[in-house]
Design a protein around this motif. Sequence first.
Motif, short mmCIF file in Angstrom:
data_model
loop_
_atom_site.label_atom_id
_atom_site.label_comp_id
_atom_site.label_asym_id
_atom_site.label_seq_id
_atom_site.Cartn_x
_atom_site.Cartn_y
_atom_site.Cartn_z
N GLU A 1 48.54 3.31 12.63
CA GLU A 1 47.71 2.21 13.09
C GLU A 1 48.15 1.83 14.50
N ILE A 2 47.21 1.80 15.42
CA ILE A 2 47.53 1.52 16.82
C ILE A 2 46.97 0.16 17.21
N PRO A 3 47.49 -0.49 18.26
CA PRO A 3 47.03 -1.83 18.64
C PRO A 3 45.70 -1.80 19.40
N VAL A 4 44.69 -1.34 18.71
CA VAL A 4 43.35 -1.19 19.28
C VAL A 4 42.34 -1.67 18.24
N ARG A 5 41.36 -2.45 18.66
CA ARG A 5 40.30 -2.88 17.76
C ARG A 5 38.98 -2.29 18.21
N ARG A 6 38.00 -2.35 17.32
CA ARG A 6 36.67 -1.86 17.63
C ARG A 6 35.74 -3.05 17.84
N VAL A 7 34.83 -2.92 18.82
CA VAL A 7 33.88 -3.98 19.16
C VAL A 7 32.48 -3.39 19.16
N ARG A 8 31.56 -4.08 18.52
CA ARG A 8 30.17 -3.61 18.44
C ARG A 8 29.30 -4.43 19.37
N LEU A 9 28.32 -3.78 19.99
CA LEU A 9 27.38 -4.47 20.88
C LEU A 9 25.97 -3.96 20.66
N GLN A 10 25.00 -4.77 21.07
CA GLN A 10 23.59 -4.38 21.07
C GLN A 10 23.06 -4.40 22.50
N ARG B 1 13.65 1.20 24.07
CA ARG B 1 14.78 1.70 23.28
C ARG B 1 15.70 0.54 22.96
N ARG B 2 16.21 0.53 21.74
CA ARG B 2 17.24 -0.42 21.33
C ARG B 2 18.36 0.37 20.68
N TRP B 3 19.59 -0.10 20.86
CA TRP B 3 20.69 0.61 20.22
C TRP B 3 21.89 -0.32 20.03
N ALA B 4 22.74 0.10 19.14
CA ALA B 4 24.05 -0.52 18.98
C ALA B 4 25.10 0.49 19.39
N GLY B 5 26.23 0.00 19.84
CA GLY B 5 27.34 0.86 20.22
C GLY B 5 28.65 0.23 19.79
N VAL B 6 29.68 1.05 19.71
CA VAL B 6 31.01 0.56 19.35
C VAL B 6 32.00 1.11 20.35
N TYR B 7 32.82 0.23 20.92
CA TYR B 7 33.87 0.71 21.81
C TYR B 7 35.23 0.24 21.31
N ARG C 1 33.74 16.75 19.51
CA ARG C 1 33.25 17.02 18.16
C ARG C 1 31.73 16.98 18.06
N GLU C 2 31.05 16.22 18.94
CA GLU C 2 29.58 16.23 18.99
C GLU C 2 29.10 17.28 19.99
N THR C 3 27.79 17.52 20.00
CA THR C 3 27.25 18.44 21.00
C THR C 3 27.26 17.82 22.39
N GLU C 4 27.20 16.49 22.45
CA GLU C 4 27.32 15.70 23.67
C GLU C 4 28.02 14.40 23.31
N ALA C 5 28.57 13.73 24.29
CA ALA C 5 29.11 12.39 24.05
C ALA C 5 27.99 11.48 23.54
N ARG C 6 28.27 10.74 22.45
CA ARG C 6 27.25 9.88 21.85
C ARG C 6 27.73 8.45 21.64
N GLY C 7 28.95 8.15 22.06
CA GLY C 7 29.51 6.83 21.81
C GLY C 7 29.30 5.88 22.97
N ALA C 8 30.30 5.03 23.19
CA ALA C 8 30.17 3.97 24.19
C ALA C 8 29.94 4.51 25.59
N SER C 9 30.36 5.74 25.86
CA SER C 9 30.22 6.30 27.21
C SER C 9 28.78 6.48 27.64
N VAL C 10 27.86 6.59 26.70
CA VAL C 10 26.44 6.70 27.05
C VAL C 10 25.66 5.46 26.63
N ARG C 11 26.29 4.57 25.87
CA ARG C 11 25.61 3.37 25.37
C ARG C 11 26.07 2.15 26.16
N ASN C 12 26.09 2.25 27.47
CA ASN C 12 26.57 1.15 28.30
C ASN C 12 25.66 0.98 29.51
N PHE C 13 26.02 0.06 30.38
CA PHE C 13 25.20 -0.26 31.54
C PHE C 13 25.39 0.69 32.71
#
Length: 368
Positions: free
Chosen positions: A204-213, A316-322, A27-39
């Motif tokens: 509703e599925i058995p999955v939660r969301r987690v936010r990180l900085q 750079r600083r960012w937050a992400g959600v997985y 849905r985005e032009t590129e992946a913008r979620g946890a897949s690029v906001r990680n180590f």
Amino acid sequence: MVGGGVLGTLHAWEAVQRGHEVVQIERETEARGASVRNFGLVWVGGRAGGVELATAVRARGLWERIGGRVPDLGFRANGSLTVVRTEAELAVAREVANGAEAADRGFKLLDAAETRALNPALRGGFLGALWCDRDGAVEPRTAQPALRAALAATGRYTWLPGREVRDLVSGGVRDDRGERHGADVVLLCTGAWLGGLVREVAGEIPVRRVRLQMAQTEPLGERLTTSVADADSFRYYPAYRGPSLDALAAAQPQPPVAAGAAMQLLMVQRLDGSLTIGDTHEYAQPFGFDVTEDPYRHLDEVAGALLGRPLPRITRRWAGVYAQATDPSKIVHRAEIAERTWLITGPGGRGMTCSPAIAEDTAQEAGF
């Protein structure tokens, strides 16, 4: 294939390797979620014993093979050092290094001199480190484009960004442009996007969301030969549970900022010499829309203590959600939600590590 993150892209990779034609919609032009906001960590050492560890070890081998075919993935078998600064932390490292699974995890306890010999950039004060030779790293910001380029070269792959899948239709999906895309198998790898179509078809599925900085610094100016963690990592990964960890928790509580944000230090050098550092964990929703400074000050202090000099300036600083499956025994939430239509999400912090093996398992279970 719906979803352009690392999990979706590795499923596309697995399907193409098995001889299928793949259309990947994002849905985005590129992946913008946890897949690029990680180590970019391929983190084997800390995984829970049993199925999770076996999956991570298998994924590590798959990453190395894929990296050999796709150099721009930036895979390197650099291992990791979890550095210990107190006797209580050293006791945890010693316990797991002598444990029954130490060889499977590639663990070895190093003293301070051995730690500095392996990673000369660590010039701070510490007692030693737990070395894990199974760990590795890739470049999270470029991994998906590199894999897509290799997939496109096969002639059996199509990338369709900027489209949101709105409906499941007989034998495929329909996007927000009204176009229908036929498929023998539909895989929804939607990451932390748990609303919209996902809620409509799966509930509703058995999955939660987690936010990180997290953050990224200027180049260090020298090579960080391994990934680096501090001993707070012992508190957050299941591999380290045991009497010594219980004693650490009792004798050496985390500082209030670290405890409040469920923090550990992880530090990985990017190919341009910069450092990715983090991270925090927030579980209670709704999440804040802003990032807070106190955790960054803590990370700066701990990283500087291990390096023996100030951390390079953060640029750079960012937050992400997985998305994380709520059943701790599951590597991922995988379910057939309609005929030949599968939802795969919730790998949590295992996403970058385990995605190749998760995709392999999906292929087996879904029969493609």
